[in-house]
Design an enzyme around this catalytic site. Structure first.
Site, PDB file in Angstrom:
ATOM      1  N   SER A   1       0.835  -1.209   0.000  1.00  0.00           N
ATOM      2  CA  SER A   1       0.000   0.000   0.000  1.00  0.00           C
ATOM      3  C   SER A   1       0.863   1.248   0.000  1.00  0.00           C
ATOM      4  CB  SER A   1      -0.859  -0.040   1.270  1.00  0.00           C
ATOM      5  OG  SER A   1      -1.429   1.211   1.514  1.00  0.00           O
TER       6      SER A   1
ATOM      7  N   TYR B   1      -2.150  -0.891  10.925  1.00  0.00           N
ATOM      8  CA  TYR B   1      -2.372  -1.537   9.623  1.00  0.00           C
ATOM      9  C   TYR B   1      -1.199  -1.242   8.681  1.00  0.00           C
ATOM     10  CZ  TYR B   1      -3.793  -1.783   4.784  1.00  0.00           C
ATOM     11  OH  TYR B   1      -3.800  -2.021   3.434  1.00  0.00           O
TER      12      TYR B   1
ATOM     13  N   LYS C   1       1.945  -3.663   6.749  1.00  0.00           N
ATOM     14  CA  LYS C   1       2.325  -3.703   5.318  1.00  0.00           C
ATOM     15  C   LYS C   1       3.833  -3.485   5.183  1.00  0.00           C
ATOM     16  CE  LYS C   1      -1.475  -4.698   3.668  1.00  0.00           C
ATOM     17  NZ  LYS C   1      -1.709  -5.908   2.939  1.00  0.00           N
TER      18      LYS C   1
HETATM   19  P1  NAD Z   1     -11.021  -7.074   1.599  1.00  0.00           P
HETATM   20  O1  NAD Z   1     -11.251  -6.996   3.073  1.00  0.00           O
HETATM   21  O2  NAD Z   1     -12.167  -6.873   0.700  1.00  0.00           O
HETATM   22  O3  NAD Z   1     -10.352  -8.465   1.237  1.00  0.00           O
HETATM   23  C1  NAD Z   1      -9.422  -9.100   2.043  1.00  0.00           C
HETATM   24  C2  NAD Z   1      -9.881 -10.536   2.205  1.00  0.00           C
HETATM   25  O4  NAD Z   1      -8.924 -11.238   2.984  1.00  0.00           O
HETATM   26  C3  NAD Z   1     -11.231 -10.633   2.933  1.00  0.00           C
HETATM   27  O5  NAD Z   1     -12.156 -11.347   2.129  1.00  0.00           O
HETATM   28  C4  NAD Z   1     -10.904 -11.369   4.212  1.00  0.00           C
HETATM   29  O6  NAD Z   1     -11.938 -12.241   4.608  1.00  0.00           O
HETATM   30  C5  NAD Z   1      -9.631 -12.125   3.835  1.00  0.00           C
HETATM   31  N1  NAD Z   1      -8.771 -12.426   4.987  1.00  0.00           N
HETATM   32  C6  NAD Z   1      -8.306 -11.574   5.918  1.00  0.00           C
HETATM   33  N2  NAD Z   1      -7.548 -12.233   6.799  1.00  0.00           N
HETATM   34  C7  NAD Z   1      -7.526 -13.540   6.414  1.00  0.00           C
HETATM   35  C8  NAD Z   1      -6.913 -14.701   6.912  1.00  0.00           C
HETATM   36  N3  NAD Z   1      -6.196 -14.687   8.036  1.00  0.00           N
HETATM   37  N4  NAD Z   1      -7.097 -15.863   6.254  1.00  0.00           N
HETATM   38  C9  NAD Z   1      -7.842 -15.913   5.128  1.00  0.00           C
HETATM   39  N5  NAD Z   1      -8.458 -14.845   4.613  1.00  0.00           N
HETATM   40  C10 NAD Z   1      -8.299 -13.659   5.246  1.00  0.00           C
HETATM   41  O7  NAD Z   1      -9.845  -6.046   1.276  1.00  0.00           O
HETATM   42  P2  NAD Z   1      -9.273  -5.583  -0.134  1.00  0.00           P
HETATM   43  O8  NAD Z   1      -9.588  -4.146  -0.298  1.00  0.00           O
HETATM   44  O9  NAD Z   1      -9.648  -6.542  -1.192  1.00  0.00           O
HETATM   45  O10 NAD Z   1      -7.724  -5.670   0.159  1.00  0.00           O
HETATM   46  C11 NAD Z   1      -6.917  -6.726  -0.329  1.00  0.00           C
HETATM   47  C12 NAD Z   1      -5.476  -6.435   0.032  1.00  0.00           C
HETATM   48  O11 NAD Z   1      -5.082  -5.191  -0.543  1.00  0.00           O
HETATM   49  C13 NAD Z   1      -5.229  -6.287   1.529  1.00  0.00           C
HETATM   50  O12 NAD Z   1      -3.985  -6.877   1.820  1.00  0.00           O
HETATM   51  C14 NAD Z   1      -5.180  -4.803   1.748  1.00  0.00           C
HETATM   52  O13 NAD Z   1      -4.396  -4.470   2.863  1.00  0.00           O
HETATM   53  C15 NAD Z   1      -4.521  -4.350   0.449  1.00  0.00           C
HETATM   54  N6  NAD Z   1      -4.781  -2.946   0.112  1.00  0.00           N
HETATM   55  C16 NAD Z   1      -6.089  -2.525   0.001  1.00  0.00           C
HETATM   56  C17 NAD Z   1      -6.342  -1.196  -0.320  1.00  0.00           C
HETATM   57  C18 NAD Z   1      -7.758  -0.687  -0.406  1.00  0.00           C
HETATM   58  O14 NAD Z   1      -7.951   0.523  -0.315  1.00  0.00           O
HETATM   59  N7  NAD Z   1      -8.750  -1.536  -0.613  1.00  0.00           N
HETATM   60  C19 NAD Z   1      -5.270  -0.311  -0.534  1.00  0.00           C
HETATM   61  C20 NAD Z   1      -3.971  -0.788  -0.429  1.00  0.00           C
HETATM   62  C21 NAD Z   1      -3.742  -2.123  -0.092  1.00  0.00           C
HETATM   63  C1  WQD Z   2      -9.294  10.015   1.001  1.00  0.00           C
HETATM   64  C2  WQD Z   2      -9.510  11.521   1.161  1.00  0.00           C
HETATM   65  C3  WQD Z   2      -9.755  12.223   3.444  1.00  0.00           C
HETATM   66  C4  WQD Z   2     -13.601  10.202   4.127  1.00  0.00           C
HETATM   67  C5  WQD Z   2      -6.770   4.904   2.942  1.00  0.00           C
HETATM   68  C6  WQD Z   2      -6.121   3.965   3.952  1.00  0.00           C
HETATM   69  C7  WQD Z   2      -4.694   3.712   3.574  1.00  0.00           C
HETATM   70  C8  WQD Z   2      -4.616   3.135   2.156  1.00  0.00           C
HETATM   71  C9  WQD Z   2      -5.204   4.122   1.219  1.00  0.00           C
HETATM   72  C10 WQD Z   2      -4.890   0.713   2.230  1.00  0.00           C
HETATM   73  C11 WQD Z   2      -8.726  12.130   2.317  1.00  0.00           C
HETATM   74  C12 WQD Z   2     -11.030  12.477   2.662  1.00  0.00           C
HETATM   75  C13 WQD Z   2     -12.441  10.672   3.562  1.00  0.00           C
HETATM   76  C14 WQD Z   2     -14.628  11.124   4.450  1.00  0.00           C
HETATM   77  C15 WQD Z   2     -13.248  12.909   3.612  1.00  0.00           C
HETATM   78  N1  WQD Z   2      -5.348   1.892   2.057  1.00  0.00           N
HETATM   79  N2  WQD Z   2     -12.257  11.996   3.321  1.00  0.00           N
HETATM   80  N3  WQD Z   2     -14.405  12.450   4.176  1.00  0.00           N
HETATM   81  O1  WQD Z   2      -6.652   8.611   3.458  1.00  0.00           O
HETATM   82  O2  WQD Z   2      -5.775   7.703   1.301  1.00  0.00           O
HETATM   83  O3  WQD Z   2      -6.252   6.185   3.181  1.00  0.00           O
HETATM   84  O4  WQD Z   2      -6.572   4.403   1.618  1.00  0.00           O
HETATM   85  O5  WQD Z   2      -3.773   0.345   2.315  1.00  0.00           O
HETATM   86  O6  WQD Z   2      -4.128   2.822   4.478  1.00  0.00           O
HETATM   87  O7  WQD Z   2      -6.218   4.572   5.213  1.00  0.00           O
HETATM   88  O8  WQD Z   2      -8.134   7.272   1.903  1.00  0.00           O
HETATM   89  O9  WQD Z   2     -10.536   7.235   1.375  1.00  0.00           O
HETATM   90  O10 WQD Z   2      -9.813   7.431   3.797  1.00  0.00           O
HETATM   91  O11 WQD Z   2      -9.504   9.368   2.256  1.00  0.00           O
HETATM   92  O12 WQD Z   2     -13.090  14.112   3.407  1.00  0.00           O
HETATM   93  O13 WQD Z   2     -15.689  10.782   4.971  1.00  0.00           O
HETATM   94  O14 WQD Z   2     -10.887  11.730   1.479  1.00  0.00           O
HETATM   95  O15 WQD Z   2      -9.489  13.267   4.355  1.00  0.00           O
HETATM   96  O16 WQD Z   2      -8.337  13.412   1.917  1.00  0.00           O
HETATM   97  P1  WQD Z   2      -6.671   7.520   2.478  1.00  0.00           P
HETATM   98  P2  WQD Z   2      -9.568   7.754   2.367  1.00  0.00           P
END
Ligand code: NAD
Ligand code: WQD
Length: 359
Positions: A134, A160, A164
Site C-alpha cells: 500500500s 495496519y 504492510k
Molecule cells: P477485503 O477486506 O475486501 O479483502 C481481504 C480478504 O482477505 C477478505 O475477504 C478477508 O476475509 C480475507 N482475509 C483476511 N484475513 C484472512 C486470513 N487470516 N485468512 C484468510 N483470509 C483472510 O480487502 P481488499 O480491499 O480486497 O484488500 C486486499 C489487500 O489489498 C489487503 O492486503 C489490503 O491491505 C490491500 N490494500 C487494500 C487497499 C484498499 O484501499 N482496498 C489499498 C492498499 C492495499
Molecule cells: C481520502 C480523502 C480524506 C472520508 C486509505 C487507507 C490507507 C490506504 C489508502 C490501504 C482524504 C477524505 C475521507 C470522508 C473525507 N489503504 N475523506 N471524508 O486517506 O488515502 O487512506 O486508503 O492500504 O491505508 O487509510 O483514503 O478514502 O480514507 O480518504 O473528506 O468521509 O478523502 O481526508 O483526503 P486515504 P480515504
C-alpha cells in the site's frame, strides 16, 4: 524459455481486490485456487458469494476453500492438493481505525498469516509471490509524485500500515537469504470502482472509512451529508488529494506483475499502482454527482487526525518494466461504483434480493 504458469493461488480471493483480480486471471486462462476466511458472505454450501458472481461473469470455475491463513494444517492440505505456480497474497485485515484499537489482532492476522503462507510456499517449492502492499508505507510524502525509492517506514501512524511495511521488509529479507524467492510488492494507491457488470464490488456492509463509499452512501440517501475532512490544505481547492485507481486497472496490474515474474527472476521488487493523477475530495464529489445524477450535500469540517494532505504516484516504473498503465477514467470509476451500489445496496448479504437472484 521458462515454462508457462498455469495455476495461481489467491489468498483473500473473496475480497474486493481479490475477486476482481480473479476475473482477470480467469480471462487470461489461469486456473485459480482461492482461499478466504470469509465468514459473512458464504452460502449454505460454504461457497463465497463474490466468487459465484466471478464464475457468472467469466463462465469459468474457481476452486474455493474457506480457510484461514492461521490454520496451518488446512493451508498445508491445500498446497498438497495442487501444483501451484505463483501466489497472490491479498488476505489481510485493512481497517486503519480498527487496527489502532486491536493491534495484536492485526499483527497476528497480517504478519503471522503472511509467515504461514511463506512457510508452506517454501515447503512446496512454490516461491513466486505477488504481495498487496500500500502507498501507506510511504508515510507523509517528502515529495510528489511518489516514486518507489521514496523513503518508507517513517511516520506510519497506524498499525495496519506498519503490518504492510513489516511484511515488505520480511519479504526482502527472505529473498536475500534464499535465491529461490521471486517477489513483487505492489503498492496500491486508492482503489475504487467496481466491475462494470455491477455484479462484484466492495462489500458495503464492512466497516469502512474510505471516501468513495461515503460519497455513494450520501448519493443513495443512506446518509444525509458528506463530511469533508479539511478545506484549508495547500491543494487545488483546499481539500485532500489522492490517486484513485479503478479496480479493474489494479487487477490488470497484477496480471502484468505476474507476467513479469513468469519471465524474469527479480528476487524482490516494488511497483506503484496508481494513475499518477491527484484528485481532490471536491473533484471526486463532482464526478460522482455527474455519474449518479444525484446531489451530494457536504460540509467542510476539521482535518482528520494524522491525515496526509496529498498523495499520488509516479507510475513510470510500472509503465516501463511491467508495460502497464491505468486506462479507466474518473468518470468510469464513479459510474461503476454507483452501478454496483444501486444493484446491490446490501452488498453480498443473502437477504439482498439482487444477490440471491443473480448469484
Ligand atoms: P477485503 O477486506 O475486501 O479483502 C481481504 C480478504 O482477505 C477478505 O475477504 C478477508 O476475509 C480475507 N482475509 C483476511 N484475513 C484472512 C486470513 N487470516 N485468512 C484468510 N483470509 C483472510 O480487502 P481488499 O480491499 O480486497 O484488500 C486486499 C489487500 O489489498 C489487503 O492486503 C489490503 O491491505 C490491500 N490494500 C487494500 C487497499 C484498499 O484501499 N482496498 C489499498 C492498499 C492495499
Ligand atoms: C481520502 C480523502 C480524506 C472520508 C486509505 C487507507 C490507507 C490506504 C489508502 C490501504 C482524504 C477524505 C475521507 C470522508 C473525507 N489503504 N475523506 N471524508 O486517506 O488515502 O487512506 O486508503 O492500504 O491505508 O487509510 O483514503 O478514502 O480514507 O480518504 O473528506 O468521509 O478523502 O481526508 O483526503 P486515504 P480515504
Amino acid at each position: 524459455m521458462r515454462p508457462q504458469w498455469k495455476t495461481i493461488f489467491v489468498s483473500g480471493g473473496a475480497g474486493y481486490i481479490g475477486s476482481h483480480c480473479i476475473v482477470e486471471l480467469l480471462q487470461q486462462d489461469f486456473e485459480v485456487i482461492a482461499v478466504d476466511n470469509f465468514i459473512n458472505s458464504v452460502d449454505e454450501n460454504g461457497d463465497a458469494i463474490s466468487l459465484k458472481r466471478v464464475r457468472q461473469i467469466t463462465g469459468k470455475d474457481v476452486k474455493f476453500y474457506q480457510c484461514d491463513l492461521l490454520d496451518t494444517e488446512k493451508l498445508d492440505y491445500i498446497f498438497s492438493q495442487h501444483s501451484i505456480d505463483c501466489v497472490i497474497h491479498f488476505a489481510a485485515m485493512k481497517a486503519v481505525g480498527e487496527s489502532m484499537k486491536v493491534p495484536l489482532l492485526y499483527y497476528q492476522n497480517n504478519l503471522i498469516g503472511a509467515i504461514n503462507l511463506l512457510k508452506v510456499m517454501k515447503k512446496y517449492k512454490c516461491q513466486q509471490l505477488i504481495f498487496s502492499s500500500s502507498c501507506t508505507v510511504y508515510g507523509n510524502p517528502k515529495f510528489l509524485p511518489i516514486t518507489e525509492d521514496h523513503p518508507v517506514g517513517d511516520e506510519i501512524t497506524n498499525v495496519y500500515g506498519k503490518t504492510k511495511h513489516f511484511i515488505e521488509e520480511m519479504l526482502k529479507d527472505v529473498s536475500t537469504a534464499e535465491e529461490e524467492w521471486n517477489i513483487i510488492c505492489l503498492r496500491y494507491f486508492n482503489p475504487v470502482g467496481a466491475h462494470p457488470s455491477g455484479l462484484i464490488g466492495e462489500d458495503p456492509t464492512k466497516p469502512f472509512t474510505n471516501l468513495m463509499p461515503f460519497i455513494s452512501q450520501v448519493a443513495s440517501g443512506k446518509k444525509n451529508v458528506l463530511t469533508i475532512f479539511g478545506g484549508d490544505y495547500e491543494t487545488v481547492d483546499g481539500t485532500g488529494v489522492r490517486d484513485y485507481i479503478h479496480i479493474m486497472d489494479l487487477a490488470s496490474g497484477h496480471i502484468a506483475a505476474l507476467r513479469k515474474l513468469e519471465a524474469e527472476h527479480l528476487k524482490w521488487k516494488v511497483y506503484n499502482l496508481g494513475t499518477g493523477r491527484g484528485i481532490s475530495v471536491l473533484e471526486l464529489v463532482k464526478a460522482f454527482e455527474e455519474a449518479s445524477e444525484k446531489k451530494i450535500p457536504y460540509t467542510i469540517e476539521a482535518r482528520r487526525e494524522g491525515d496526509i494532505y496529498a498523495m499520488y504516484a509516479n507510475t513510470d516504473l510500472a509503465r516501463k518494466e511491467l508495460n502497464w498503465k491505468a486506462q479507466y477514467t474518473l468518470k468510469q470509476m464513479c459510474e461503476d461504483f454507483w452501478r454496483w451500489q444501486t444493484m446491490n445496496p446490501n452488498g453480498y448479504k443473502p437477504n439482498d434480493q439482487t444477490s440471491s437472484n443473480s448469484s
